[in-house]
Scaffold this motif. Structure first.
Motif, PDB file in Angstrom:
ATOM      1  N   ALA A 129       0.871  -1.131   0.070  1.00  0.00           N
ATOM      2  CA  ALA A 129       0.033  -0.034   0.017  1.00  0.00           C
ATOM      3  C   ALA A 129       0.737   1.188   0.193  1.00  0.00           C
ATOM      4  N   ALA A 130       0.280   2.438  -0.540  1.00  0.00           N
ATOM      5  CA  ALA A 130       1.168   3.639  -0.509  1.00  0.00           C
ATOM      6  C   ALA A 130       1.280   4.069   1.005  1.00  0.00           C
ATOM      7  N   GLY A 131       0.276   4.041   1.812  1.00  0.00           N
ATOM      8  CA  GLY A 131       0.769   4.243   3.293  1.00  0.00           C
ATOM      9  C   GLY A 131       0.286   5.913   3.464  1.00  0.00           C
ATOM     10  N   PRO A 132       0.448   6.241   4.714  1.00  0.00           N
ATOM     11  CA  PRO A 132       1.311   5.503   5.577  1.00  0.00           C
ATOM     12  C   PRO A 132       0.715   4.169   6.134  1.00  0.00           C
ATOM     13  N   ASN A 133       1.565   3.207   6.676  1.00  0.00           N
ATOM     14  CA  ASN A 133       1.127   1.932   6.965  1.00  0.00           C
ATOM     15  C   ASN A 133       1.695   1.553   8.357  1.00  0.00           C
ATOM     16  N   LEU A 134       0.836   1.096   9.109  1.00  0.00           N
ATOM     17  CA  LEU A 134       1.369   0.814  10.619  1.00  0.00           C
ATOM     18  C   LEU A 134       1.788  -0.798  10.432  1.00  0.00           C
ATOM     19  N   ILE A 135       2.901  -1.046  11.006  1.00  0.00           N
ATOM     20  CA  ILE A 135       3.497  -2.537  11.432  1.00  0.00           C
ATOM     21  C   ILE A 135       3.510  -2.625  12.929  1.00  0.00           C
ATOM     22  N   ALA A 136       2.891  -3.661  13.219  1.00  0.00           N
ATOM     23  CA  ALA A 136       2.652  -4.069  14.614  1.00  0.00           C
ATOM     24  C   ALA A 136       3.272  -5.267  14.753  1.00  0.00           C
ATOM     25  N   PHE A 137       4.066  -5.301  15.903  1.00  0.00           N
ATOM     26  CA  PHE A 137       4.897  -6.437  16.369  1.00  0.00           C
ATOM     27  C   PHE A 137       4.351  -6.833  17.872  1.00  0.00           C
ATOM     28  N   GLN A 138       4.389  -7.932  17.917  1.00  0.00           N
ATOM     29  CA  GLN A 138       3.924  -8.592  19.242  1.00  0.00           C
ATOM     30  C   GLN A 138       5.275  -8.582  20.385  1.00  0.00           C
TER      31      GLN A 138
END
Length: 294
Positions: A76-85
């Motif tokens: 996706a063009a974003g902004p994108n959220l990347i969540a880590f556990q």
């Protein structure tokens, strides 16, 4: 005359019998004394073990990073959220083998000094790099690598070389142990091949346990000798990770790294420690064969 001869013969016979009764009798040989062997822990041994390991670090918070789509980590063009556990996956099965030598100062009960080396397979960190990307529909771009910037605990194997000091109550040994520890594995959790935690690590291990030598007539003693021992042991292991480039967490398809200091990248929540040790505890049971019955 005949009566006199007969009386003389009878008297001679009685005298001979009385003399024979006075002769010393031949003594019977004394019974052979077989001493009961006293058990000693002295000797070499080898065996195997299995148990469970779990992380002891208090870093259980997840990490959320905002990344512009222009970096090529997502579709996706974003902004994108990347969540880590968080660090919830630092636990799992532990199993392996050990060899060692004990020296007991006094047979029966007494102080026991020993050294032991072991090597263990571990199933840690299965979910160390699991993440989720938002908004819905955005996925990891083909050829891109995304790794947790907080470096969750993960190992493929570890081992120790430890001293043991304890006290034996006959067949029961209570001991403390400590010494050198090593390990490796865990995968690349920073993105760049040269910034991974997949290298050899060293540290220390401390703990204690109790060990029991099975009697010869025990149905569990399949060797039918005082050679099989059972033990339960607990260890705390700390492997030094040192300083790592944990700000790096992505590499796009072109091989360009993306870090927390990259323009437009924002750490929304989470922690980015510069130093993290791999800390975990192990509880395991084992069986040993002691070479030499006593």
């Amino acid at each position: 005359m005949k009566k006199i001869l007969l009386a003389s013969t009878v008297l001679a016979g009685l005298t001979a019998a009385a003399s024979a009764a006075d002769l010393p009798r031949r003594a019977a040989p004394p019974p052979v004394f077989t001493p009961v062997p006293v058990f000693t822990w002295t000797g070499f041994y080898a065996g195997f073990n299995a148990g469970y390991g779990f992380g002891t670090s208090d870093n259980n918070r997840g990490t959320l990073v905002a990344v512009p789509g222009s970096y090529g980590l997502t579709t996706a063009a974003g902004p994108n959220l990347i969540a880590f556990q968080g660090e919830r996956s630092a636990d799992g099965f532990v199993g392996g083998g050990q060899i060692g030598y004990n020296w007991q100062l006094t047979p029966g009960s007494g102080v026991v000094i020993g050294i032991e080396a072991d090597a263990q397979y571990v199933d840690f960190g299965r979910d160390r790099n699991r993440f989720a990307i938002a908004p819905v529909g955005a996925v990891q771009a083909p050829g891109a690598l995304i790794f947790n910037p907080n470096g969750l605990t993960g190992l493929d194997y570890f081992g120790t070389v430890r001293g043991r000091l304890g006290y034996a109550f006959d067949r029961t040994l209570v001991y403390a142990t400590g010494g050198f520890a090593y390990g490796s594995g865990g995968g690349r959790d920073f993105g760049l091949p040269n910034a991974s935690r997949d290298e050899f690590q060293t540290g220390y291990a401390v703990g204690g346990g109790i060990e029991y030598a099975l009697p010869t007539d025990s149905f569990l003693n399949f060797f039918r000798a005082s050679a099989v021992t059972l033990k339960v042991e607990g260890l705390y292991v700390n492997l030094d990770q040192g300083n790592r480039n944990n700000g790096l967490f992505g590499v796009n398809a072109a091989g360009l790294p993306v870090g927390l200091s990259s323009p437009g990248v924002q750490l929304v929540s989470g922690v980015t420690n510069n130093r993290r040790d791999t800390e975990f505890a192990v509880v395991r049971a084992g069986v040993n064969y002691k070479f030499g019955s006593y």
